[in-house]
Motif scaffolding. Structure first.
Motif, PDB file in Angstrom:
ATOM      1  N   GLN A   6       7.937   5.715  -3.870  1.00  0.00           N
ATOM      2  CA  GLN A   6       6.917   4.763  -4.305  1.00  0.00           C
ATOM      3  C   GLN A   6       5.954   4.453  -3.162  1.00  0.00           C
ATOM      4  O   GLN A   6       4.734   4.397  -3.361  1.00  0.00           O
ATOM      5  N   ALA A   7       6.490   4.251  -1.977  1.00  0.00           N
ATOM      6  CA  ALA A   7       5.648   3.934  -0.825  1.00  0.00           C
ATOM      7  C   ALA A   7       4.713   5.093  -0.499  1.00  0.00           C
ATOM      8  O   ALA A   7       3.515   4.884  -0.271  1.00  0.00           O
ATOM      9  N   CYS A   8       5.244   6.299  -0.495  1.00  0.00           N
ATOM     10  CA  CYS A   8       4.407   7.469  -0.189  1.00  0.00           C
ATOM     11  C   CYS A   8       3.325   7.671  -1.243  1.00  0.00           C
ATOM     12  O   CYS A   8       2.188   8.038  -0.913  1.00  0.00           O
ATOM     13  N   ALA A   9       3.659   7.414  -2.508  1.00  0.00           N
ATOM     14  CA  ALA A   9       2.655   7.530  -3.572  1.00  0.00           C
ATOM     15  C   ALA A   9       1.531   6.515  -3.374  1.00  0.00           C
ATOM     16  O   ALA A   9       0.345   6.849  -3.502  1.00  0.00           O
ATOM     17  N   ARG A  10       1.885   5.282  -3.029  1.00  0.00           N
ATOM     18  CA  ARG A  10       0.866   4.243  -2.762  1.00  0.00           C
ATOM     19  C   ARG A  10       0.015   4.602  -1.551  1.00  0.00           C
ATOM     20  O   ARG A  10      -1.191   4.407  -1.536  1.00  0.00           O
ATOM     21  N   MET A  11       0.676   5.131  -0.517  1.00  0.00           N
ATOM     22  CA  MET A  11      -0.056   5.532   0.688  1.00  0.00           C
ATOM     23  C   MET A  11      -1.048   6.650   0.354  1.00  0.00           C
ATOM     24  O   MET A  11      -2.193   6.619   0.805  1.00  0.00           O
ATOM     25  N   ARG A  12      -0.626   7.604  -0.447  1.00  0.00           N
ATOM     26  CA  ARG A  12      -1.513   8.708  -0.827  1.00  0.00           C
ATOM     27  C   ARG A  12      -2.693   8.190  -1.643  1.00  0.00           C
ATOM     28  O   ARG A  12      -3.837   8.541  -1.374  1.00  0.00           O
ATOM     29  N   GLU A  13      -2.432   7.335  -2.622  1.00  0.00           N
ATOM     30  CA  GLU A  13      -3.496   6.772  -3.461  1.00  0.00           C
ATOM     31  C   GLU A  13      -4.536   6.028  -2.628  1.00  0.00           C
ATOM     32  O   GLU A  13      -5.731   6.138  -2.872  1.00  0.00           O
ATOM     33  N   ALA A  14      -4.061   5.260  -1.668  1.00  0.00           N
ATOM     34  CA  ALA A  14      -4.949   4.427  -0.851  1.00  0.00           C
ATOM     35  C   ALA A  14      -5.445   5.136   0.404  1.00  0.00           C
ATOM     36  O   ALA A  14      -6.213   4.555   1.169  1.00  0.00           O
ATOM     37  N   LYS A  15      -4.990   6.377   0.617  1.00  0.00           N
ATOM     38  CA  LYS A  15      -5.317   7.104   1.848  1.00  0.00           C
ATOM     39  C   LYS A  15      -4.948   6.262   3.066  1.00  0.00           C
ATOM     40  O   LYS A  15      -5.714   6.114   4.006  1.00  0.00           O
ATOM     41  N   ALA A  16      -3.749   5.707   3.003  1.00  0.00           N
ATOM     42  CA  ALA A  16      -3.246   4.823   4.056  1.00  0.00           C
ATOM     43  C   ALA A  16      -2.155   5.529   4.849  1.00  0.00           C
ATOM     44  O   ALA A  16      -1.507   6.443   4.357  1.00  0.00           O
ATOM     45  N   SER A  17      -1.953   5.072   6.068  1.00  0.00           N
ATOM     46  CA  SER A  17      -0.942   5.678   6.929  1.00  0.00           C
ATOM     47  C   SER A  17       0.302   4.812   7.075  1.00  0.00           C
ATOM     48  O   SER A  17       1.239   5.198   7.761  1.00  0.00           O
ATOM     49  N   ALA A  18       0.305   3.653   6.402  1.00  0.00           N
ATOM     50  CA  ALA A  18       1.456   2.757   6.523  1.00  0.00           C
ATOM     51  C   ALA A  18       1.509   1.777   5.361  1.00  0.00           C
ATOM     52  O   ALA A  18       0.499   1.505   4.712  1.00  0.00           O
ATOM     53  N   VAL A  19       2.710   1.257   5.153  1.00  0.00           N
ATOM     54  CA  VAL A  19       2.973   0.211   4.172  1.00  0.00           C
ATOM     55  C   VAL A  19       3.699  -0.903   4.915  1.00  0.00           C
ATOM     56  O   VAL A  19       4.635  -0.627   5.684  1.00  0.00           O
ATOM     57  N   LEU A  20       3.286  -2.131   4.689  1.00  0.00           N
ATOM     58  CA  LEU A  20       4.021  -3.256   5.243  1.00  0.00           C
ATOM     59  C   LEU A  20       5.072  -3.678   4.232  1.00  0.00           C
ATOM     60  O   LEU A  20       4.803  -3.762   3.039  1.00  0.00           O
ATOM     61  N   VAL A  21       6.269  -3.922   4.706  1.00  0.00           N
ATOM     62  CA  VAL A  21       7.368  -4.341   3.846  1.00  0.00           C
ATOM     63  C   VAL A  21       7.476  -5.857   3.969  1.00  0.00           C
ATOM     64  O   VAL A  21       7.614  -6.391   5.076  1.00  0.00           O
ATOM     65  N   THR A  22       7.364  -6.525   2.819  1.00  0.00           N
ATOM     66  CA  THR A  22       7.341  -7.986   2.811  1.00  0.00           C
ATOM     67  C   THR A  22       8.306  -8.533   1.767  1.00  0.00           C
ATOM     68  O   THR A  22       8.656  -7.856   0.809  1.00  0.00           O
ATOM     69  N   ASP A  23       8.678  -9.803   1.957  1.00  0.00           N
ATOM     70  CA  ASP A  23       9.486 -10.470   0.939  1.00  0.00           C
ATOM     71  C   ASP A  23       8.551 -11.040  -0.127  1.00  0.00           C
ATOM     72  O   ASP A  23       7.321 -10.862  -0.050  1.00  0.00           O
ATOM     73  N   ALA A  24       9.106 -11.738  -1.100  1.00  0.00           N
ATOM     74  CA  ALA A  24       8.314 -12.261  -2.222  1.00  0.00           C
ATOM     75  C   ALA A  24       7.254 -13.269  -1.783  1.00  0.00           C
ATOM     76  O   ALA A  24       6.237 -13.446  -2.464  1.00  0.00           O
ATOM     77  N   GLN A  25       7.453 -13.915  -0.642  1.00  0.00           N
ATOM     78  CA  GLN A  25       6.489 -14.892  -0.130  1.00  0.00           C
ATOM     79  C   GLN A  25       5.446 -14.273   0.794  1.00  0.00           C
ATOM     80  O   GLN A  25       4.589 -14.970   1.323  1.00  0.00           O
ATOM     81  N   GLY A  26       5.522 -12.970   1.008  1.00  0.00           N
ATOM     82  CA  GLY A  26       4.554 -12.297   1.870  1.00  0.00           C
ATOM     83  C   GLY A  26       4.907 -12.296   3.335  1.00  0.00           C
ATOM     84  O   GLY A  26       4.067 -11.978   4.181  1.00  0.00           O
ATOM     85  N   HIS A  27       6.145 -12.620   3.665  1.00  0.00           N
ATOM     86  CA  HIS A  27       6.592 -12.599   5.068  1.00  0.00           C
ATOM     87  C   HIS A  27       6.919 -11.166   5.476  1.00  0.00           C
ATOM     88  O   HIS A  27       7.583 -10.437   4.731  1.00  0.00           O
ATOM     89  N   LEU A  28       6.509 -10.801   6.647  1.00  0.00           N
ATOM     90  CA  LEU A  28       6.708  -9.449   7.162  1.00  0.00           C
ATOM     91  C   LEU A  28       8.179  -9.183   7.478  1.00  0.00           C
ATOM     92  O   LEU A  28       8.801  -9.927   8.224  1.00  0.00           O
ATOM     93  N   LEU A  29       8.699  -8.102   6.904  1.00  0.00           N
ATOM     94  CA  LEU A  29      10.071  -7.685   7.165  1.00  0.00           C
ATOM     95  C   LEU A  29      10.129  -6.391   7.956  1.00  0.00           C
ATOM     96  O   LEU A  29      11.095  -6.135   8.674  1.00  0.00           O
ATOM     97  N   GLY A  30       9.094  -5.560   7.806  1.00  0.00           N
ATOM     98  CA  GLY A  30       9.088  -4.278   8.490  1.00  0.00           C
ATOM     99  C   GLY A  30       7.842  -3.483   8.156  1.00  0.00           C
ATOM    100  O   GLY A  30       6.952  -3.960   7.457  1.00  0.00           O
ATOM    101  N   ILE A  31       7.804  -2.249   8.665  1.00  0.00           N
ATOM    102  CA  ILE A  31       6.687  -1.348   8.417  1.00  0.00           C
ATOM    103  C   ILE A  31       7.250   0.050   8.165  1.00  0.00           C
ATOM    104  O   ILE A  31       8.237   0.454   8.787  1.00  0.00           O
ATOM    105  N   PHE A  32       6.627   0.744   7.235  1.00  0.00           N
ATOM    106  CA  PHE A  32       6.982   2.123   6.931  1.00  0.00           C
ATOM    107  C   PHE A  32       5.730   2.964   7.130  1.00  0.00           C
ATOM    108  O   PHE A  32       4.696   2.684   6.524  1.00  0.00           O
ATOM    109  N   THR A  33       5.815   3.960   7.997  1.00  0.00           N
ATOM    110  CA  THR A  33       4.648   4.789   8.326  1.00  0.00           C
ATOM    111  C   THR A  33       4.908   6.255   7.970  1.00  0.00           C
ATOM    112  O   THR A  33       6.032   6.634   7.635  1.00  0.00           O
TER     113      THR A  33
END
Length: 141
Positions: free
Chosen positions: A26-53
């Protein structure tokens, strides 16, 4: 120039945020759609938990022969993420990237993700300043 606020570096980009239980596929598909090099992993409140590149996809997925459709981001994301505030200086983010050997810095305010800044977002003059400083330190050593 070197004192501009970090939030001015990438105000134009939508930041992709996904929950930790999202799959790598799912993350790679979103990255491809957005031409992005990373996804930020967040909880339901938008707090940063990690990064996937893209690097994580190669080094932690392909190298370990993991199934992208079954592996969650929580299992392969970088969890200790260096983040800065929107009021921090842009040059500080570039220093952080240079010193840490990475290409992304999340911008967090009040515990919530505001943006993601990439090394390529910086102006040539800011990158040149880092290179000049590095040359000075190399001469001193």
């Amino acid at each position: 120039m070197k004192d501009r606020p970090l939030i001015e570096v990438a105000p134009h980009r939508d930041t992709i945020c996904l929950p930790p239980d999202a799959t790598v596929q799912q993350a790679c598909a979103r990255m491809r759609e957005a031409k992005a090099s990373a996804v930020l992993v967040t909880d339901a409140q938008g707090h940063l938990l990690g990064i996937f590149t893209g690097r994580d996809a190669i080094c932690r997925m392909l190298a370990d022969c993991r199934d992208a459709g079954k592996t969650t981001l929580d299992a392969v994301m970088t969890k200790k993420v260096e983040a800065l505030s929107p009021r921090d200086r842009a040059i500080d983010a570039l220093h952080l990237m240079h010193d840490g050997g990475f290409r992304h810095v999340p911008v967090v305010e009040g515990g919530r993700v505001r943006a993601l800044v990439l090394r390529s977002d910086f102006r040539a003059l800011e990158r040149a300043q880092i290179e000049a400083e590095e040359a000075i330190f190399a001469t001193i050593r």
